[in-house]
Motif scaffolding. Structure first.
Motif, PDB file in Angstrom:
ATOM      1  N   ARG A 185       1.536  -3.397 -11.750  1.00 29.98           N
ATOM      2  CA  ARG A 185       2.685  -2.905 -10.110  1.00 29.98           C
ATOM      3  C   ARG A 185       3.834  -1.958 -10.661  1.00 29.98           C
ATOM      4  O   ARG A 185       3.843  -1.984  -9.443  1.00 29.98           O
ATOM      5  CB  ARG A 185       2.946  -4.544 -10.293  1.00 29.98           C
TER       6      ARG A 185
ATOM      7  N   TYR B 124       2.220   0.916 -10.126  1.00 32.98           N
ATOM      8  CA  TYR B 124       1.951   1.570  -8.769  1.00 32.98           C
ATOM      9  C   TYR B 124       3.484   1.779  -7.933  1.00 32.98           C
ATOM     10  O   TYR B 124       3.756   2.461  -7.243  1.00 32.98           O
ATOM     11  CB  TYR B 124       1.644   0.436  -8.122  1.00 32.98           C
TER      12      TYR B 124
ATOM     13  N   TYR C  59      -1.693  -2.884  -3.685  1.00 30.13           N
ATOM     14  CA  TYR C  59      -1.771  -2.555  -5.870  1.00 30.13           C
ATOM     15  C   TYR C  59      -2.867  -3.807  -6.025  1.00 30.13           C
ATOM     16  O   TYR C  59      -3.028  -3.851  -6.804  1.00 30.13           O
ATOM     17  CB  TYR C  59       0.007  -2.753  -6.546  1.00 30.13           C
ATOM     18  N   ARG C  60      -2.449  -4.851  -5.258  1.00 21.85           N
ATOM     19  CA  ARG C  60      -3.380  -6.296  -5.659  1.00 21.85           C
ATOM     20  C   ARG C  60      -5.217  -6.009  -5.001  1.00 21.85           C
ATOM     21  O   ARG C  60      -5.453  -5.884  -5.888  1.00 21.85           O
ATOM     22  CB  ARG C  60      -3.243  -7.921  -4.654  1.00 21.85           C
TER      23      ARG C  60
END
Length: 398
Positions: free
Chosen positions: A171, A174, A151-152
């Protein structure tokens, strides 16, 4: 049940008056009750004093309370067993469970929340947060293209496109979309192709591989590498040794390709020798498709599995091997007999080698067995002369 307008002391007093000699009709008229009600009181409190009646009343109340508690506990147990979700972690799942209990068991929301152990405020809470459908759709598209991105990194890609989100919110989205990257295994294995297989239409289109194990008379174990052509059903090789690694399998395949030519596809199970780096490198260098069957599905490699059954039934279970050289000699003799003599039911009772020659380019079926010479099966009996079925021929023969 409707409560009585008389106390236990008053009811016992009526009964005492009737027992003292007052007619029943006078007692009923005096206290304003019917005779049926009086006899019901007498059946319940007859022969008791006031203290015993009070004790009976207390026992009845306690029994009613225990019955109610038992019924409620049984209902709670039934509701918990009937829940679809065993684990209720998210508020959305809890709301769904409470709504289901209220509808299925006709209980109040308060009762359903107490059974599950959920705070009523979280159930009644109405979210005002936007659903972020556009962000979710774009996130799924990026995750489909960048399958190994977390997710980053996806957050960075969204920022470049002008979609600004807090990393904590991203997040959460996600995780709700179930886009987490699964951790890979410890070592790289050959993956092969997972496309559906079709039946081969010619020799060398598909080879099947598998291993068979057996033991010598002294107890030592050895393995046999079996390779079969799925179209002609020929046994291409039977390699026996105490250890058969992926490098050895690749080397034997190279030797076989020198004799037979290059196959289009190789089929095998997911054994460690056949999923090693040596096999992965060999299939990529030779540009040969390697198809792996699904785990626990030996029927997807049915040709070589059927061959293994014939090999074990006709040779391995019938022979005691004293040494590895003895096993190799018997395997070579059985392979020659299997390919050139033994009739194969799915090939019209022809041996695999003869079937392969009959289906070779330029070979015609008419007179093909005569052209094969000694490799063809000998006839069971000579053909009868022409006209031998005629009645006059039979009579003259005696």
């Amino acid at each position: 049940m409707k409560a009585s307008r008389f106390s236990e002391e008053q009811i016992i007093g009526m009964i005492k008056e009737q027992e003292a000699g007052m007619p029943t009709a006078d007692v009923c008229r005096k206290h304003g009750v019917s005779s049926a009600t009086f006899y019901k009181y007498k059946a319940k409190f007859g022969g008791m004093d006031v203290s015993e009646a009070r004790r009976l009343k207390v026992l009845e109340d306690e029994n009613a309370r225990l019955k109610k508690l038992l019924a409620e506990a049984m209902l709670d147990n039934a509701m918990l067993k009937d829940l679809k979700h065993k684990k209720m972690v998210t508020p959305a799942v809890r709301r769904e469970a409470v709504a289901y209990l209220c509808e299925a068991f006709a209980v109040s929301q308060r009762r359903a929340c107490s059974v599950i152990g959920v705070d009523r405020t979280s159930v009644r809470h109405v979210s005002t947060r936007s659903d972020d459908q556009a962000v979710r759709a774009r996130l799924r598209e990026l995750a489909a293209v960048r399958r190994r991105f977390g997710y980053r990194r996806l957050h960075v890609l969204l920022d470049r496109e002008g979609i600004m989100l807090n990393h904590k919110k991203l997040r959460r989205i996600y995780a709700e979309e179930r886009l987490q990257v699964r951790r890979r295994g410890g070592r790289k294995r050959a993956l092969g192709t997972r496309a559906p297989m079709v039946l081969p239409s010619g020799p060398n289109q598909r080879w099947s591989l598998d291993f068979v194990s057996d033991a010598l008379t002294d107890g030592r174990r050895f393995r046999i590498l079996c390779i079969v052509d799925d179209y002609t059903r020929e046994c291409l090789c039977l390699i026996a040794d105490t250890s058969l690694s992926g490098l050895r399998v690749a080397r034997e395949l190279d030797l076989l390709m020198v004799q037979r030519g290059r196959p289009h596809t190789v089929v095998s199970d997911n054994g460690t020798e056949l999923t090693s780096m040596a096999i992965l490198r060999w299939s990529q260098d030779r540009r040969i498709e390697w198809h792996y069957t699904a785990p626990g599905k030996p029927t997807q490699n049915a040709f070589v599995e059927s061959f293994n059954g014939r090999l074990r039934d006709e040779l391995l279970n019938e022979t005691l091997f004293t040494s590895l050289a003895h096993a190799r000699f018997n395997l070579a003799a059985w392979k020659e007999d299997y390919n050139t003599v033994r009739p194969h039911g799915s090939l019209g009772n022809l041996p695999p080698a003869i079937y392969a020659k009959l289906n070779a380019p330029g070979m015609q079926w008419d007179g093909a067995l005569e052209q094969l010479g000694s490799t063809a099966l000998p006839p069971i009996a000579p053909p009868s002369p022409k006209g031998s079925n005629d009645e006059r021929t039979l009579l003259s023969a005696g």
